[in-house]
Design a protein around this motif. Structure first.
Motif, short mmCIF file in Angstrom:
data_model
loop_
_atom_site.label_atom_id
_atom_site.label_comp_id
_atom_site.label_asym_id
_atom_site.label_seq_id
_atom_site.Cartn_x
_atom_site.Cartn_y
_atom_site.Cartn_z
N ASN A 187 5.71 5.34 1.78
CA ASN A 187 5.33 6.69 1.35
C ASN A 187 5.35 6.83 -0.16
O ASN A 187 4.68 7.70 -0.71
N ASN A 188 6.16 6.02 -0.82
CA ASN A 188 6.25 6.12 -2.27
C ASN A 188 6.71 4.80 -2.87
O ASN A 188 7.08 3.87 -2.14
N GLN A 189 6.71 4.76 -4.20
CA GLN A 189 7.03 3.50 -4.87
C GLN A 189 8.49 3.10 -4.67
O GLN A 189 8.81 1.91 -4.56
N ASP A 234 -4.65 5.04 5.02
CA ASP A 234 -4.81 4.76 6.45
C ASP A 234 -5.88 3.70 6.70
O ASP A 234 -5.72 2.84 7.55
N TYR A 235 -6.96 3.78 5.93
CA TYR A 235 -8.06 2.83 6.13
C TYR A 235 -7.63 1.42 5.75
O TYR A 235 -7.91 0.45 6.45
N ILE A 236 -6.97 1.32 4.58
CA ILE A 236 -6.55 0.00 4.12
C ILE A 236 -5.53 -0.60 5.10
O ILE A 236 -5.66 -1.74 5.54
N VAL A 267 0.86 -1.18 0.00
CA VAL A 267 0.00 0.00 0.00
C VAL A 267 0.90 1.23 0.00
O VAL A 267 1.75 1.38 0.89
N ILE A 268 0.74 2.06 -1.04
CA ILE A 268 1.61 3.22 -1.19
C ILE A 268 0.82 4.49 -0.89
O ILE A 268 -0.20 4.76 -1.53
N GLN A 269 1.32 5.24 0.05
CA GLN A 269 0.59 6.39 0.57
C GLN A 269 0.26 7.43 -0.50
O GLN A 269 -0.87 7.89 -0.58
N GLY A 270 1.27 7.76 -1.29
CA GLY A 270 1.08 8.82 -2.28
C GLY A 270 -0.04 8.55 -3.26
O GLY A 270 -0.60 9.46 -3.84
N GLU A 271 -0.36 7.28 -3.43
CA GLU A 271 -1.32 6.91 -4.45
C GLU A 271 -2.75 6.83 -3.95
O GLU A 271 -3.66 6.62 -4.73
#
Ligand code: RBF
Length: 161
Positions: free
Chosen positions: A126-128, A97-99, A88-92
């Motif tokens: 946070n990123n790829q 947070d939910y996932i 799970v990548i935050q920026g995308e």
């Protein structure tokens, strides 16, 4: 965030996985990453003595579905441990947070419900680039670490049981 190399571990401390059965559930979302995690986990289990025919690999659409996929694995197969792999990548995603919260709690609950190890191999970055670093890149492969953890937990069960 951890910066240790996820593929470096004390090989002497890893019990033999001979005779053990494993399920690997892989999220298809960010498959460039999760496919590499799955390969790492599969190869590490084999490296430590698991037989290929005792490793069941199944795919689910996204990390959120890992919970039910892992439950199916425990309910309908005779695996000793289940490894769940996702990214799970935050920026995308504003869903980040939910996932993450859903999957973390869901997998935690399964450990207790089935009295069986469900190993959390979900990268939350946070990123790829951070994900690539941990999927066979600069910081090793989280799939390797998840596999070693699964072997150790099954061995612990066998030891105590
Ligand atoms: N699943 C992942 O495994 N990683 C992600 O980064 C991810 N981002 C998502 C972003 C959005 C906006 C949505 C709607 C879903 C995302 N999912 C992700 C998929 C999620 O885990 C689940 O498969 C879907 O929400 C089911 O419809």
């Amino acid at each position: 965030m951890a910066t240790k190399n996820l593929s470096e571990y004390d090989i002497e401390k890893v019990p033999s996985a001979r005779g053990m059965k494993f399920g690997i559930v892989v999220a298809e979302w960010n498959y460039e990453i999760t496919g590499a995690l799955a390969e790492g986990a599969f190869e590490t289990l084999k490296k430590h003595g698991a037989d290929e025919k005792n490793i069941i690999v199944k795919h689910v659409p996204g990390s959120f579905e890992l919970i039910l996929g892992a439950q199916y694995m425990a309910e309908y197969t005779d695996v000793d441990a289940v490894i769940v792999l996702g990214c799970v990548i935050q920026g995308e995603t504003p869903h980040f947070d939910y996932i993450c919260a859903g999957v973390t709690q869901g997998i935690t609950d399964l450990n207790i419900k089935y009295n069986k190890p469900f190993i959390f191999g979900v990268l939350t970055t946070n990123n790829q680039q951070q994900a690539l670093d941990r999927a066979g890149g600069r910081l090793g492969n989280k799939g390797d670490e998840a596999a070693v953890t699964a072997i150790k937990m099954v061995a612990l069960r066998n030891d105590i049981n």
